[in-house]
Design a protein around this motif. Structure first.
Motif, PDB file in Angstrom:
ATOM      1  N   PRO A  19       0.806  -1.230   0.000  1.00 55.78           N
ATOM      2  CA  PRO A  19       0.000   0.000   0.000  1.00 55.78           C
ATOM      3  C   PRO A  19       0.839   1.280   0.000  1.00 55.78           C
ATOM      4  O   PRO A  19       0.436   2.287  -0.572  1.00 55.78           O
ATOM      5  CB  PRO A  19      -0.833  -0.128   1.286  1.00 55.78           C
ATOM      6  CG  PRO A  19      -0.945  -1.600   1.496  1.00 55.78           C
ATOM      7  CD  PRO A  19       0.364  -2.174   1.037  1.00 55.78           C
ATOM      8  N   GLY A  20       1.984   1.232   0.639  1.00 52.34           N
ATOM      9  CA  GLY A  20       2.852   2.406   0.700  1.00 52.34           C
ATOM     10  C   GLY A  20       3.754   2.567  -0.500  1.00 52.34           C
ATOM     11  O   GLY A  20       4.650   3.429  -0.501  1.00 52.34           O
ATOM     12  N   GLY A  21       3.535   1.737  -1.520  1.00 49.88           N
ATOM     13  CA  GLY A  21       4.288   1.874  -2.756  1.00 49.88           C
ATOM     14  C   GLY A  21       5.742   1.457  -2.632  1.00 49.88           C
ATOM     15  O   GLY A  21       6.116   0.631  -1.788  1.00 49.88           O
ATOM     16  N   GLU A  22       6.556   2.044  -3.460  1.00 51.37           N
ATOM     17  CA  GLU A  22       7.961   1.660  -3.539  1.00 51.37           C
ATOM     18  C   GLU A  22       8.688   1.892  -2.216  1.00 51.37           C
ATOM     19  O   GLU A  22       9.540   1.097  -1.819  1.00 51.37           O
ATOM     20  CB  GLU A  22       8.634   2.457  -4.656  1.00 51.37           C
ATOM     21  CG  GLU A  22      10.012   1.956  -5.029  1.00 51.37           C
ATOM     22  CD  GLU A  22      10.556   2.660  -6.258  1.00 51.37           C
ATOM     23  OE1 GLU A  22      11.784   2.906  -6.294  1.00 51.37           O
ATOM     24  OE2 GLU A  22       9.769   2.961  -7.183  1.00 51.37           O
ATOM     25  N   ASP A  23       8.345   2.961  -1.504  1.00 56.56           N
ATOM     26  CA  ASP A  23       9.013   3.240  -0.234  1.00 56.56           C
ATOM     27  C   ASP A  23       8.740   2.137   0.794  1.00 56.56           C
ATOM     28  O   ASP A  23       9.650   1.729   1.533  1.00 56.56           O
ATOM     29  CB  ASP A  23       8.551   4.591   0.324  1.00 56.56           C
ATOM     30  CG  ASP A  23       9.138   5.767  -0.438  1.00 56.56           C
ATOM     31  OD1 ASP A  23      10.139   5.569  -1.159  1.00 56.56           O
ATOM     32  OD2 ASP A  23       8.599   6.879  -0.324  1.00 56.56           O
ATOM     33  N   GLU A  24       7.504   1.662   0.845  1.00 56.28           N
ATOM     34  CA  GLU A  24       7.189   0.589   1.791  1.00 56.28           C
ATOM     35  C   GLU A  24       7.891  -0.706   1.390  1.00 56.28           C
ATOM     36  O   GLU A  24       8.352  -1.464   2.250  1.00 56.28           O
ATOM     37  CB  GLU A  24       5.680   0.366   1.865  1.00 56.28           C
ATOM     38  CG  GLU A  24       5.285  -0.677   2.917  1.00 56.28           C
ATOM     39  CD  GLU A  24       3.789  -0.845   3.076  1.00 56.28           C
ATOM     40  OE1 GLU A  24       3.377  -1.849   3.679  1.00 56.28           O
ATOM     41  OE2 GLU A  24       3.034   0.036   2.601  1.00 56.28           O
TER      42      GLU A  24
END
Length: 237
Positions: A19-24
């Motif tokens: 859910p947090g995209g690439e950073d997650e």
């Protein structure tokens, strides 16, 4: 039209991230690096590969990943820059023979040039990327000799070659399936080659795949399988 087939010419695939995209995703990778465990990420398509390589590189800036044997699975359509970065960081790859059965669809939707580059093992090896071999069964048959035949010929079950310039030698194909896979798995001290001190995991084949014409590799059969020195399969001998 095949049921479930994607007919939209503008379709560019699905990039599945947390859910947090690439950073997650990177934060999860950092936890894996801190625990010193291997990561393997599925990647089909150039943008997906770029995201994974970029994410692995972000982790590598804090914790070197080379000795962790981080891997990208499938590696369809990698860019030249992605392969260069994989080699620099020590990112490994596993390649499979999807085109044996699926090459016709790749050719139909992507055209010969792009379809021929879909799994560019020659380019991967030439770029210095460590590659292991597999089949992705049951998506395609699990027969390793069918896979090695494809690697050495780029043949398909439709009867034509797809990307013959990406073919590798039979010896390289055998290495992908043996010592290279052992290195990906981190077990090369015990398996992957016939050497004193290693486990007696052996197969007796119906023919020498390094001396028969590459087209004949697919006809190879295992006549005996030995695991840890014990015969676990025998047929005809």
């Amino acid at each position: 039209m095949v049921p479930g087939e994607q007919p939209d010419p503008n379709y560019r695939g699905v990039l599945l991230l947390p859910p947090g995209g690439e950073d997650e995703y990177v934060e999860g990778l950092k936890l894996a690096a801190a625990a010193k465990v291997q990561v393997q990420t599925h990647a089909v398509g150039d943008e997906t590969i770029d995201v994974i390589v970029r994410s692995y590189e972000r982790v590598n800036a804090e914790t070197p990943i080379r000795d962790l044997r981080w891997t990208i699975m499938h590696v369809f359509l990698p860019t030249e820059s992605a392969l260069k970065k994989m080699s620099e960081l020590g990112i490994m790859a596993t390649a499979q023979d999807h085109a044996v059965l699926l090459g016709h669809n790749q050719r139909r939707w992507w055209g010969d040039k792009r379809a021929g580059y879909a799994i560019p093992i020659r380019a991967m090896l030439d770029a210095g990327v460590h590659v292991g071999g597999g089949t992705d069964g049951p998506v395609v048959p699990v027969d390793p000799f069918l896979s090695m035949w494809w690697m050495a010929t780029r043949g398909t079950l439709n009867g034509y070659q797809l990307g013959p310039e990406q073919a590798i030698t039979p010896r390289e194909a055998l290495q992908l399936y043996t010592i290279n896979n052992a290195i990906v798995m981190g077990v090369e001290k015990d398996r992957g080659s016939i050497e004193s001190g290693k486990l007696a995991d052996l197969a007796v084949l119906s023919q020498d795949i390094l001396s028969v014409p590459p087209q004949a590799i697919r006809d190879t059969k295992a006549l005996m399988t030995i695991v840890g020195g014990d015969i676990v399969y025998r047929s005809g001998i």
